[in-house]
Design an enzyme around this catalytic site. Structure first.
Site, PDB file in Angstrom:
ATOM      1  N   GLU A   1     -20.698   1.516 -22.083  1.00 13.75           N
ATOM      2  CA  GLU A   1     -20.732   1.961 -23.476  1.00 13.75           C
ATOM      3  C   GLU A   1     -21.722   1.061 -24.201  1.00 13.75           C
ATOM      4  O   GLU A   1     -21.366  -0.039 -24.635  1.00 13.75           O
ATOM      5  CB  GLU A   1     -19.349   1.871 -24.126  1.00 13.75           C
ATOM      6  CG  GLU A   1     -18.327   2.841 -23.566  1.00 13.75           C
ATOM      7  CD  GLU A   1     -17.068   2.931 -24.432  1.00 13.75           C
ATOM      8  OE1 GLU A   1     -17.164   2.657 -25.652  1.00 13.75           O
ATOM      9  OE2 GLU A   1     -16.011   3.279 -23.899  1.00 13.75           O
TER      10      GLU A   1
ATOM     11  N   HIS B   1       0.842  -1.189   0.000  1.00  8.43           N
ATOM     12  CA  HIS B   1       0.000   0.000   0.000  1.00  8.43           C
ATOM     13  C   HIS B   1       0.884   1.247   0.000  1.00  8.43           C
ATOM     14  O   HIS B   1       2.107   1.173   0.132  1.00  8.43           O
ATOM     15  CB  HIS B   1      -0.932  -0.010   1.205  1.00  8.43           C
ATOM     16  CG  HIS B   1      -1.974  -1.081   1.148  1.00  8.43           C
ATOM     17  ND1 HIS B   1      -2.971  -1.200   2.087  1.00  8.43           N
ATOM     18  CD2 HIS B   1      -2.183  -2.087   0.265  1.00  8.43           C
ATOM     19  CE1 HIS B   1      -3.743  -2.227   1.791  1.00  8.43           C
ATOM     20  NE2 HIS B   1      -3.279  -2.786   0.691  1.00  8.43           N
TER      21      HIS B   1
ATOM     22  N   ARG C   1      -6.785   0.599 -25.691  1.00  3.30           N
ATOM     23  CA  ARG C   1      -5.727   0.540 -26.706  1.00  3.30           C
ATOM     24  C   ARG C   1      -5.065   1.898 -26.940  1.00  3.30           C
ATOM     25  O   ARG C   1      -3.895   1.962 -27.288  1.00  3.30           O
ATOM     26  CB  ARG C   1      -6.291   0.043 -28.046  1.00  3.30           C
ATOM     27  CG  ARG C   1      -6.971  -1.305 -27.976  1.00  3.30           C
ATOM     28  CD  ARG C   1      -7.463  -1.769 -29.328  1.00  3.30           C
ATOM     29  NE  ARG C   1      -8.395  -0.847 -29.973  1.00  3.30           N
ATOM     30  CZ  ARG C   1      -9.677  -0.751 -29.660  1.00  3.30           C
ATOM     31  NH1 ARG C   1     -10.188  -1.511 -28.706  1.00  3.30           N
ATOM     32  NH2 ARG C   1     -10.462   0.097 -30.297  1.00  3.30           N
TER      33      ARG C   1
ATOM     34  N   GLU D   1       1.389   3.599   2.149  1.00  2.00           N
ATOM     35  CA  GLU D   1       2.149   3.873   3.361  1.00  2.00           C
ATOM     36  C   GLU D   1       3.449   3.066   3.399  1.00  2.00           C
ATOM     37  O   GLU D   1       4.520   3.589   3.745  1.00  2.00           O
ATOM     38  CB  GLU D   1       1.291   3.551   4.598  1.00  2.00           C
ATOM     39  CG  GLU D   1       0.032   4.401   4.711  1.00  2.00           C
ATOM     40  CD  GLU D   1      -1.178   3.789   4.017  1.00  2.00           C
ATOM     41  OE1 GLU D   1      -2.305   4.096   4.430  1.00  2.00           O
ATOM     42  OE2 GLU D   1      -0.994   3.017   3.041  1.00  2.00           O
TER      43      GLU D   1
ATOM     44  N   CYS E   1      -5.107   1.425   6.646  1.00  2.09           N
ATOM     45  CA  CYS E   1      -5.892   0.238   6.954  1.00  2.09           C
ATOM     46  C   CYS E   1      -5.453  -0.356   8.293  1.00  2.09           C
ATOM     47  O   CYS E   1      -4.318  -0.180   8.745  1.00  2.09           O
ATOM     48  CB  CYS E   1      -5.774  -0.791   5.837  1.00  2.09           C
ATOM     49  SG  CYS E   1      -4.114  -1.451   5.600  1.00  2.09           S
TER      50      CYS E   1
END
Length: 377
Positions: free
Chosen positions: A305, A51, A215, A53, A79
């Site tokens: 989409e 993470h 792409r 941190e 966390c």
């Protein structure tokens, strides 16, 4: 002013996690010495990796800095639970930090203030930005998908449409390539890249045979491609099945029809994962079921989409969180519309949106709009 500067740097690092950290949130961290000098920084890596941190602590170690007595600026609450990696709050405690500035609390039930509590119990001073602070809001915007999945149990749904100034997405004969220009298309791929999944309907698959992958811009992770296909009509030769990444097809139970079962097996053989969905009152795939299932699979942002009918279904069921609209400076006349919405009896029943941004992208106009207040949950 210094806190603002360092949080700003942490936010810049967090943006580098777009297209990389899913399903984890996009987090940045900056370590600052007791003398006010930036020591190190980092952002969240791919799922299962360090993470933000831990990346910052490692960066400081490589640079020869000691974190003892330092201040950490982090864009999301550290966390406090063991997942694929140990708790970041514990790493801060072990490092001997003196202060932690948090831009945004984590609503994940496994965290939800526990990270702050652990730091405070270890004697570390913790400051959390007010919710209305512009930098807290920026941290929230960066992770709306993650927050949506944690709080609402569904992804943040972004509906992308490209059309003409008179609202046409294609000619009457279905021709749509290309209404918008290359810059707008590349920009659309950048929005695909920040999403964990791209969704379309069987009508678009049969009419356009799209790839639906990223792409035009570079990305570490290819979003999953999702098809809503009630009767399993996706051709095994469809281009989206050949593109890199995962394919999910949601359909309805086939009631033992041998032809439908054969089509399903052909799709499995082509590499797709098939999901039998709940049925809507319209005898279609239930959209709420799909969103909840995608959330269970760790999808934070869903990029839609699709064609006019599926667009309308998402709108009518109030499932669209954000409209991403590209408008070309063209008038087409008769053709296919943005969404096949039913006629309204009065203007007050119209789908109301609030403009968030309007930017020229090449020769086209990109408009971002949301239902008012949709980001507040």
């Amino acid at each position: 002013m210094s806190d603002q500067l360092f949080i700003s740097q942490a936010l810049a690092l967090a943006r580098q996690a777009i297209g990389l950290s899913d399903p984890n949130p996009r987090v940045g961290c900056v370590l600052v010495s007791p003398q006010g000098e930036v020591m190190a920084g980092g952002h969240t890596q791919q799922a299962g990796g360090p993470h933000a941190e831990v990346m910052a602590l490692r960066d400081g170690q490589v640079r020869g800095w000691s974190p003892k007595g330092a201040t950490a600026y982090v864009t999301l609450e550290p966390c406090s639970h063991h997942g694929r990696t140990p708790p970041c709050a514990d790493a801060f405690v072990a490092a001997g930090l003196a202060r932690v500035v948090v831009a945004l609390l984590d609503p994940n039930p496994q965290v939800a203030g526990e990270g702050v509590r652990r730091l405070q119990e270890a004697g570390i001073k913790v400051d959390v930005l007010p919710a209305d602070d512009p930098q807290a809001q920026e941290a929230r915007e960066l992770n709306l998908g993650f927050l949506s999945r944690m709080v609402r149990n569904r992804p943040w749904v972004r509906l992308k449409v490209a059309g003409s100034l008179d609202g046409r997405t294609a000619l009457d004969n279905g021709q749509s390539q290309w209404i918008t220009g290359p810059a707008a298309r590349a920009d659309g791929h950048a929005w695909r890249a920040r999403s964990a999944a791209v969704l379309t309907g069987i009508g678009t698959v049969l009419d356009d045979d799209p790839r639906l992958d990223v792409r035009e811009v570079s990305t570490v992770l290819q979003p999953s491609r999702v098809v809503l296909d009630s009767r399993w009509r996706t051709p095994p030769s469809a281009r989206l099945l050949a593109a890199p990444g995962k394919v999910l097809i949601y359909g309805l139970a086939s009631s033992g029809e041998s032809a439908a079962q054969a089509r399903q097996q052909a799709l499995r053989d082509a590499g797709a994962e098939l999901v039998t969905a709940s049925e809507s009152p319209q005898s279609q795939v239930d959209l709420s079921f799909v969103l909840q299932d995608l959330a269970r699979r760790g999808v934070n942002e869903l990029h839609v989409e699709a064609g006019a009918r599926l667009n309308a279904a998402f709108i009518e069921q109030d499932l669209v969180d954000e409209l991403l609209l590209y408008l070309a400076p063209k008038l087409i006349g008769p053709g296919r519309g943005l969404a096949a919405l039913p006629p309204l009896a009065q203007l007050s029943d119209a789908w109301a949106l609030s403009f968030r941004d309007a930017t020229m992208v090449g020769d086209d106009l990109r408009v971002i709009a949301r239902p008012p207040g949709r980001e507040h949950f």
